[in-house]
Design a protein around this motif. Structure first.
Motif, PDB file in Angstrom:
ATOM      1  N   THR A 188       1.533  42.565  74.363  1.00 58.83           N
ATOM      2  CA  THR A 188       1.486  41.810  75.613  1.00 58.83           C
ATOM      3  C   THR A 188       1.756  42.684  76.824  1.00 58.83           C
ATOM      4  OG1 THR A 188       2.249  39.833  74.438  1.00 58.83           O
ATOM      5  CG2 THR A 188       2.472  39.832  76.842  1.00 58.83           C
ATOM      6  N   LYS A 189       2.731  43.609  76.689  1.00 67.14           N
ATOM      7  CA  LYS A 189       3.155  44.438  77.814  1.00 67.14           C
ATOM      8  C   LYS A 189       3.593  45.787  77.253  1.00 67.14           C
ATOM      9  CE  LYS A 189       5.639  43.552  82.162  1.00 67.14           C
ATOM     10  NZ  LYS A 189       4.447  43.206  82.956  1.00 67.14           N
ATOM     11  N   TYR A 190       3.360  46.848  77.992  1.00 64.76           N
ATOM     12  CA  TYR A 190       3.666  48.186  77.482  1.00 64.76           C
ATOM     13  C   TYR A 190       5.172  48.441  77.362  1.00 64.76           C
ATOM     14  CZ  TYR A 190      -1.229  49.543  77.707  1.00 64.76           C
ATOM     15  OH  TYR A 190      -2.582  49.630  77.479  1.00 64.76           O
ATOM     16  N   THR A 191       5.978  47.550  77.909  1.00 64.76           N
ATOM     17  CA  THR A 191       7.428  47.643  77.718  1.00 64.76           C
ATOM     18  C   THR A 191       7.877  46.870  76.477  1.00 64.76           C
ATOM     19  OG1 THR A 191       7.624  45.801  79.265  1.00 64.76           O
ATOM     20  CG2 THR A 191       7.990  48.004  80.142  1.00 64.76           C
ATOM     21  N   GLY A 192       6.957  46.553  75.603  1.00 66.06           N
ATOM     22  CA  GLY A 192       7.275  45.729  74.442  1.00 66.06           C
ATOM     23  C   GLY A 192       8.236  46.362  73.457  1.00 66.06           C
ATOM     24  N   TRP A 193       8.485  47.655  73.564  1.00 64.05           N
ATOM     25  CA  TRP A 193       9.422  48.331  72.665  1.00 64.05           C
ATOM     26  C   TRP A 193      10.882  48.089  73.043  1.00 64.05           C
ATOM     27  CZ3 TRP A 193      12.363  51.409  75.738  1.00 64.05           C
ATOM     28  CH2 TRP A 193      11.808  51.804  76.959  1.00 64.05           C
ATOM     29  N   LEU A 194      11.122  47.450  74.169  1.00 63.03           N
ATOM     30  CA  LEU A 194      12.493  47.305  74.666  1.00 63.03           C
ATOM     31  C   LEU A 194      13.449  46.580  73.712  1.00 63.03           C
ATOM     32  CD1 LEU A 194      12.180  46.721  78.512  1.00 63.03           C
ATOM     33  CD2 LEU A 194      13.511  48.471  77.349  1.00 63.03           C
ATOM     34  N   PRO A 195      13.017  45.574  72.928  1.00 56.81           N
ATOM     35  CA  PRO A 195      13.976  44.965  71.983  1.00 56.81           C
ATOM     36  C   PRO A 195      14.583  45.976  71.021  1.00 56.81           C
ATOM     37  CG  PRO A 195      12.037  43.585  72.184  1.00 56.81           C
ATOM     38  CD  PRO A 195      11.739  44.845  72.939  1.00 56.81           C
ATOM     39  N   LEU A 196      13.829  47.008  70.658  1.00 50.84           N
ATOM     40  CA  LEU A 196      14.369  48.047  69.772  1.00 50.84           C
ATOM     41  C   LEU A 196      15.458  48.839  70.498  1.00 50.84           C
ATOM     42  CD1 LEU A 196      10.995  49.338  68.266  1.00 50.84           C
ATOM     43  CD2 LEU A 196      12.590  47.687  67.261  1.00 50.84           C
ATOM     44  N   ALA A 197      15.209  49.163  71.761  1.00 47.96           N
ATOM     45  CA  ALA A 197      16.205  49.908  72.545  1.00 47.96           C
ATOM     46  C   ALA A 197      17.448  49.060  72.789  1.00 47.96           C
ATOM     47  CB  ALA A 197      15.587  50.350  73.870  1.00 47.96           C
ATOM     48  N   ILE A 198      17.265  47.777  73.075  1.00 49.93           N
ATOM     49  CA  ILE A 198      18.405  46.882  73.291  1.00 49.93           C
ATOM     50  C   ILE A 198      19.251  46.785  72.025  1.00 49.93           C
ATOM     51  CG2 ILE A 198      19.042  44.475  73.718  1.00 49.93           C
ATOM     52  CD1 ILE A 198      16.556  44.328  75.563  1.00 49.93           C
ATOM     53  N   SER A 199      18.589  46.670  70.878  1.00 53.17           N
ATOM     54  CA  SER A 199      19.309  46.572  69.610  1.00 53.17           C
ATOM     55  C   SER A 199      20.060  47.864  69.301  1.00 53.17           C
ATOM     56  CB  SER A 199      18.329  46.246  68.481  1.00 53.17           C
ATOM     57  OG  SER A 199      17.636  45.051  68.762  1.00 53.17           O
ATOM     58  N   LEU A 200      19.420  48.997  69.585  1.00 49.15           N
ATOM     59  CA  LEU A 200      20.091  50.280  69.364  1.00 49.15           C
ATOM     60  C   LEU A 200      21.319  50.402  70.261  1.00 49.15           C
ATOM     61  CD1 LEU A 200      19.989  53.002  67.881  1.00 49.15           C
ATOM     62  CD2 LEU A 200      18.574  53.869  69.759  1.00 49.15           C
ATOM     63  N   ALA A 201      21.199  49.954  71.503  1.00 52.11           N
ATOM     64  CA  ALA A 201      22.340  49.975  72.416  1.00 52.11           C
ATOM     65  C   ALA A 201      23.446  49.049  71.914  1.00 52.11           C
ATOM     66  CB  ALA A 201      21.896  49.559  73.816  1.00 52.11           C
ATOM     67  N   GLY A 202      23.066  47.924  71.325  1.00 50.09           N
ATOM     68  CA  GLY A 202      24.057  47.013  70.780  1.00 50.09           C
ATOM     69  C   GLY A 202      24.837  47.625  69.635  1.00 50.09           C
ATOM     70  N   ILE A 203      24.136  48.350  68.760  1.00 48.44           N
ATOM     71  CA  ILE A 203      24.818  49.028  67.659  1.00 48.44           C
ATOM     72  C   ILE A 203      25.775  50.084  68.199  1.00 48.44           C
ATOM     73  CG2 ILE A 203      24.461  50.522  65.649  1.00 48.44           C
ATOM     74  CD1 ILE A 203      21.778  49.080  65.211  1.00 48.44           C
ATOM     75  N   GLY A 204      25.320  50.852  69.188  1.00 48.53           N
ATOM     76  CA  GLY A 204      26.195  51.846  69.806  1.00 48.53           C
ATOM     77  C   GLY A 204      27.402  51.211  70.463  1.00 48.53           C
ATOM     78  N   GLY A 205      27.179  50.070  71.120  1.00 53.00           N
ATOM     79  CA  GLY A 205      28.292  49.367  71.748  1.00 53.00           C
ATOM     80  C   GLY A 205      29.308  48.867  70.738  1.00 53.00           C
ATOM     81  N   ALA A 206      28.818  48.382  69.586  1.00 53.24           N
ATOM     82  CA  ALA A 206      29.733  47.918  68.532  1.00 53.24           C
ATOM     83  C   ALA A 206      30.592  49.058  68.011  1.00 53.24           C
ATOM     84  CB  ALA A 206      28.930  47.286  67.392  1.00 53.24           C
ATOM     85  N   LEU A 207      29.993  50.251  67.915  1.00 55.21           N
ATOM     86  CA  LEU A 207      30.768  51.411  67.467  1.00 55.21           C
ATOM     87  C   LEU A 207      31.818  51.808  68.503  1.00 55.21           C
ATOM     88  CD1 LEU A 207      28.039  53.691  65.834  1.00 55.21           C
ATOM     89  CD2 LEU A 207      30.075  52.772  64.708  1.00 55.21           C
ATOM     90  N   VAL A 208      31.415  51.836  69.781  1.00 54.63           N
ATOM     91  CA  VAL A 208      32.344  52.246  70.843  1.00 54.63           C
ATOM     92  C   VAL A 208      33.500  51.257  70.963  1.00 54.63           C
ATOM     93  CG1 VAL A 208      32.569  52.579  73.334  1.00 54.63           C
ATOM     94  CG2 VAL A 208      30.595  53.519  72.119  1.00 54.63           C
ATOM     95  N   LEU A 209      33.203  49.963  70.849  1.00 51.57           N
ATOM     96  CA  LEU A 209      34.231  48.938  71.005  1.00 51.57           C
ATOM     97  C   LEU A 209      35.049  48.731  69.735  1.00 51.57           C
ATOM     98  CD1 LEU A 209      32.183  46.300  73.028  1.00 51.57           C
ATOM     99  CD2 LEU A 209      33.921  47.869  73.898  1.00 51.57           C
ATOM    100  N   GLY A 210      34.621  49.359  68.653  1.00 50.22           N
ATOM    101  CA  GLY A 210      35.374  49.243  67.414  1.00 50.22           C
ATOM    102  C   GLY A 210      35.156  47.961  66.654  1.00 50.22           C
ATOM    103  N   THR A 211      34.109  47.215  66.978  1.00 58.77           N
ATOM    104  CA  THR A 211      33.825  45.979  66.253  1.00 58.77           C
ATOM    105  C   THR A 211      32.972  46.209  65.019  1.00 58.77           C
ATOM    106  OG1 THR A 211      31.926  45.566  67.704  1.00 58.77           O
ATOM    107  CG2 THR A 211      34.029  44.588  68.343  1.00 58.77           C
ATOM    108  N   ALA A 212      32.552  47.438  64.781  1.00 58.13           N
ATOM    109  CA  ALA A 212      31.792  47.793  63.580  1.00 58.13           C
ATOM    110  C   ALA A 212      32.189  49.192  63.153  1.00 58.13           C
ATOM    111  CB  ALA A 212      30.295  47.720  63.846  1.00 58.13           C
ATOM    112  N   GLY A 213      32.265  49.398  61.835  1.00 56.14           N
ATOM    113  CA  GLY A 213      32.592  50.712  61.308  1.00 56.14           C
ATOM    114  C   GLY A 213      31.347  51.551  61.075  1.00 56.14           C
TER     115      GLY A 213
END
Length: 248
Positions: A188-213
């Motif tokens: 639909t749009k060339y920015t369609g890959w953004l959900p992957l980047a958002i999810s990757l940022a979420g995983i990184g955030g969980a590691l930084v905040l200590g909510t995931a090992g």
């Protein structure tokens, strides 16, 4: 026998919980009706007005350039133009027809956001989010166009919800569905890959905040890699088709 009866007897349903569910579905149904009314109000004011809308809606009027506006690939991937073309073939060249795809996507976003936010954040937050979505003037405006923004936003929300479910449950069907949702947004749009980047940022955030090992994060990353592969396979035909025009 008394102990056995106590353990095996089905507990009585919680009337308050049932009532809460009922009021939630009534609220969501009313929200969808209001969202529909706002986005379809004054249909005479819905028309192809933006240049990009004309590009996306002009397939049938460009027979000399393979039924697409010249260099259309520079404006957006072909999914929205193809859907508009299909509706024009089925319904005829009506004034509102080129906007029907975005109208439907804009209305569908309301229950989609509602259910996602209710499961993630609880019902009070979900009611606030649904209300903001219903009355968002910008979203109402763009839902009445033939532009890619509203359709892609709906794919974005669906993809993030499915990625979250796939990473939590590790079910193959959810992984496939999440990858396809990302891929369709990419179509639909060339920015369609953004959900992957958002999810990757979420995983990184969980590691930084200590909510995931580290072990859990590695499992999530493997799941996200599989979703990315499915998304890549979904968008690959378009990438291959762009080769003659210089590639992606």
């Amino acid at each position: 026998p008394g102990e056995f009866s106590r353990v095996t007897t089905t507990p009585d349903p919680d009337p308050l919980r049932d009532e809460s569910r009922r009021t939630w579905w009534v609220f969501l149904a009313v929200a969808v009706v209001v969202a529909t009314a706002l986005r379809l109000a004054y249909p005479s004011g819905i028309a192809v007005e933006h240049f990009d809308e004309g590009v996306y809606a002009s397939n049938l009027w460009c027979p000399d350039t393979d039924f697409r506006y010249p260099d259309r690939h520079l404006y957006a991937p072909p999914l929205l133009p193809a859907l508009i073309e299909l509706l024009l073939l089925l319904l005829g060249p009506g004034q509102i027809v080129p906007s029907l795809v975005c109208l439907v996507a804009g209305i569908f976003l309301v229950p989609l956001l509602g259910e996602m936010s209710r499961r993630w954040l609880g019902e009070p937050a979900a009611r606030a989010i649904v209300t903001l979505a219903v009355f968002s003037d910008l979203h109402i405006l763009y839902s009445r166009t033939g532009l890619t923004d509203v359709l892609w936003t709906t794919w974005l929300v669906a993809a993030i919800w499915l990625i979250h479910a796939a990473l939590r449950r590790s079910r193959p069907l959810l992984v496939i569905a999440a990858g396809i949702a990302v891929g369709l947004g990419w179509w639909t749009k060339y920015t369609g890959w953004l959900p992957l980047a958002i999810s990757l940022a979420g995983i990184g955030g969980a590691l930084v905040l200590g909510t995931a090992g580290a072990i859990q994060a590695r499992r999530w990353l493997r799941g996200l890699l599989l979703i990315s592969i499915v998304a890549g396979m979904t968008i690959a035909p378009h990438f291959i088709g762009l080769a003659d025009n210089g590639g992606y």
